[in-house]
Motif scaffolding. Structure first.
Motif, mmCIF file in Angstrom:
data_model
loop_
_atom_site.group_PDB
_atom_site.id
_atom_site.type_symbol
_atom_site.label_atom_id
_atom_site.label_comp_id
_atom_site.label_asym_id
_atom_site.label_seq_id
_atom_site.Cartn_x
_atom_site.Cartn_y
_atom_site.Cartn_z
ATOM 1 N N SER A 171 0.833 -1.197 0.000
ATOM 2 C CA SER A 171 0.000 0.000 0.000
ATOM 3 C C SER A 171 0.871 1.252 0.000
ATOM 4 O O SER A 171 2.036 1.230 0.425
ATOM 5 N N LEU A 172 0.301 2.337 -0.481
ATOM 6 C CA LEU A 172 1.029 3.602 -0.489
ATOM 7 C C LEU A 172 1.367 4.033 0.937
ATOM 8 O O LEU A 172 2.429 4.618 1.181
ATOM 9 N N ARG A 173 0.475 3.752 1.862
ATOM 10 C CA ARG A 173 0.732 4.084 3.269
ATOM 11 C C ARG A 173 1.952 3.323 3.783
ATOM 12 O O ARG A 173 2.802 3.882 4.490
ATOM 13 N N LYS A 174 2.047 2.052 3.428
ATOM 14 C CA LYS A 174 3.180 1.240 3.871
ATOM 15 C C LYS A 174 4.485 1.755 3.264
ATOM 16 O O LYS A 174 5.522 1.827 3.951
ATOM 17 N N LEU A 175 4.464 2.118 1.997
ATOM 18 C CA LEU A 175 5.664 2.645 1.346
ATOM 19 C C LEU A 175 6.064 3.984 1.958
ATOM 20 O O LEU A 175 7.253 4.252 2.155
ATOM 21 N N GLU A 176 5.092 4.819 2.238
ATOM 22 C CA GLU A 176 5.374 6.104 2.867
ATOM 23 C C GLU A 176 6.047 5.897 4.221
ATOM 24 O O GLU A 176 7.046 6.548 4.547
ATOM 25 N N ARG A 177 5.508 4.973 5.005
ATOM 26 C CA ARG A 177 6.064 4.705 6.327
ATOM 27 C C ARG A 177 7.479 4.140 6.225
ATOM 28 O O ARG A 177 8.368 4.512 6.986
ATOM 29 N N ALA A 178 7.694 3.242 5.255
ATOM 30 C CA ALA A 178 9.011 2.617 5.093
ATOM 31 C C ALA A 178 10.071 3.616 4.651
ATOM 32 O O ALA A 178 11.262 3.416 4.886
ATOM 33 N N SER A 179 9.645 4.706 4.008
ATOM 34 C CA SER A 179 10.607 5.688 3.504
ATOM 35 C C SER A 179 11.047 6.682 4.562
ATOM 36 O O SER A 179 11.884 7.555 4.283
ATOM 37 N N ASP A 180 10.495 6.577 5.781
ATOM 38 C CA ASP A 180 10.862 7.495 6.868
ATOM 39 C C ASP A 180 10.718 8.960 6.460
ATOM 40 O O ASP A 180 11.576 9.797 6.737
ATOM 41 N N GLY A 181 9.628 9.257 5.778
ATOM 42 C CA GLY A 181 9.323 10.641 5.444
ATOM 43 C C GLY A 181 9.867 11.128 4.116
ATOM 44 O O GLY A 181 9.558 12.245 3.694
ATOM 45 N N LEU B 178 14.290 1.359 -3.375
ATOM 46 C CA LEU B 178 14.848 0.700 -2.196
ATOM 47 C C LEU B 178 13.752 0.162 -1.275
ATOM 48 O O LEU B 178 13.848 -0.962 -0.787
ATOM 49 N N VAL B 179 12.694 0.967 -1.030
ATOM 50 C CA VAL B 179 11.646 0.491 -0.132
ATOM 51 C C VAL B 179 10.823 -0.624 -0.775
ATOM 52 O O VAL B 179 10.148 -1.383 -0.065
ATOM 53 N N CYS B 180 10.891 -0.742 -2.106
ATOM 54 C CA CYS B 180 10.226 -1.866 -2.778
ATOM 55 C C CYS B 180 11.089 -3.130 -2.759
ATOM 56 O O CYS B 180 10.649 -4.179 -3.230
ATOM 57 N N GLY B 181 12.318 -3.037 -2.247
ATOM 58 C CA GLY B 181 13.149 -4.224 -2.103
ATOM 59 C C GLY B 181 14.238 -4.384 -3.135
ATOM 60 O O GLY B 181 14.909 -5.423 -3.162
ATOM 61 N N MET B 182 14.453 -3.390 -3.989
ATOM 62 C CA MET B 182 15.505 -3.480 -4.986
ATOM 63 C C MET B 182 16.856 -3.408 -4.289
ATOM 64 O O MET B 182 17.083 -2.525 -3.456
ATOM 65 N N ASP B 183 17.763 -4.343 -4.587
ATOM 66 C CA ASP B 183 19.061 -4.314 -3.922
ATOM 67 C C ASP B 183 20.011 -3.360 -4.645
ATOM 68 O O ASP B 183 19.748 -2.903 -5.749
ATOM 69 N N GLN B 184 21.128 -3.075 -3.966
ATOM 70 C CA GLN B 184 22.055 -2.073 -4.479
ATOM 71 C C GLN B 184 22.592 -2.432 -5.865
ATOM 72 O O GLN B 184 22.716 -1.584 -6.737
ATOM 73 N N ALA B 185 22.916 -3.717 -6.062
ATOM 74 C CA ALA B 185 23.481 -4.137 -7.343
ATOM 75 C C ALA B 185 22.499 -3.894 -8.490
ATOM 76 O O ALA B 185 22.888 -3.493 -9.592
ATOM 77 N N SER B 186 21.219 -4.119 -8.224
ATOM 78 C CA SER B 186 20.206 -3.954 -9.269
ATOM 79 C C SER B 186 19.896 -2.493 -9.569
ATOM 80 O O SER B 186 19.267 -2.184 -10.581
ATOM 81 N N LEU B 187 20.335 -1.590 -8.675
ATOM 82 C CA LEU B 187 20.052 -0.177 -8.888
ATOM 83 C C LEU B 187 20.846 0.415 -10.049
ATOM 84 O O LEU B 187 20.464 1.449 -10.593
ATOM 85 N N ASP B 188 21.957 -0.226 -10.414
ATOM 86 C CA ASP B 188 22.815 0.331 -11.467
ATOM 87 C C ASP B 188 22.024 0.657 -12.733
ATOM 88 O O ASP B 188 22.142 1.745 -13.300
#
Length: 213
Positions: free
Chosen positions: A133-143, A172-182
């Motif tokens: 949910s958007l609420r969950k993503l908002e909370r996970a992003s710490d603002g 990141l909050v959706c679970g993408m790891d650092q290597a995949s961010l490239d």
């Protein structure tokens, strides 16, 4: 499998260790951010414990600090304990379920030829992450993210290139790891270059429109 319900101690210990090592290193924030391949804002979020970095970023951090293999492995173990921790408000009883995302099948944005394509790719990331949910993503992003920002990023009628730091935070909050961010960072910068002008993009290797067809 239920996640451990604990206090913030594991996450706090990890971020505090990063801050202490950084403070003692003599390395500047800009130097460290460049070495880890992230923006200064993203580095600040990591050092403040708002974002837990991927294994590759931790190894790059350890390398910048001059840590040996044993110390690097210990730092990775601390990171894994921090990531497995579930933050819960003190004094409240909660029985959360860990949000698992697959290690494979991540959406690949490389074919995106404009903001509308990138928006579709971000929607695919949201589904890949289990459609939180958007609420969950908002909370996970710490603002860092607001629900309205996420909604606009995923469903805005006038698709536009998202703001860079919020774009990374969403991934990141959706679970993408650092290597995949490239590939996501590459795609964002390629689209920005094409948006500025074909002349600018021509100076950036692999960023011509023909290279993505």
């Amino acid at each position: 499998m239920a996640a451990r319900v604990i206090s913030d101690s594991d996450q706090d210990a990890f971020s505090m260790t990063l801050r202490d090592l950084f403070a003692e290193s003599g390395v500047t924030g800009d130097e460290l951010a460049e070495h880890m391949g992230m923006s200064r804002t993203a580095l600040t979020d990591v050092l403040n414990g708002q974002v837990i970095p991927g294994d590759m970023a931790v190894r790059e951090f350890a390398d910048a600090m001059g840590l040996g293999k044993a110390s690097t492995d210990e730092l990775l173990q601390m990171k894994h304990r921090a990531r497995s921790a579930v933050r819960v408000p003190r004094g409240r009883r909660h029985n959360p379920r860990r949000n698992f995302v697959p290690r494979f099948g991540q959406p690949d944005p490389i074919r995106a030829s404009g903001p509308a394509d990138l928006q579709e790719a971000l929607r695919a990331v949201h589904v890949w992450a289990g459609a939180p949910s958007l609420r969950k993503l908002e909370r996970a992003s710490d603002g860092m993210l607001r629900r309205s920002t996420i909604s606009d990023m995923l469903n805005g009628k006038d698709a536009r290139l998202p703001e860079y730091d919020r774009y990374l935070t969403f991934l990141l909050v959706c679970g993408m790891d650092q290597a995949s961010l490239d590939v996501w960072v590459y795609t964002w910068r390629r689209l920005l270059a094409l948006e500025k002008s074909p002349e600018i993009s021509s100076w950036m290797g692999g960023m011509s429109p023909a290279s993505i067809r």
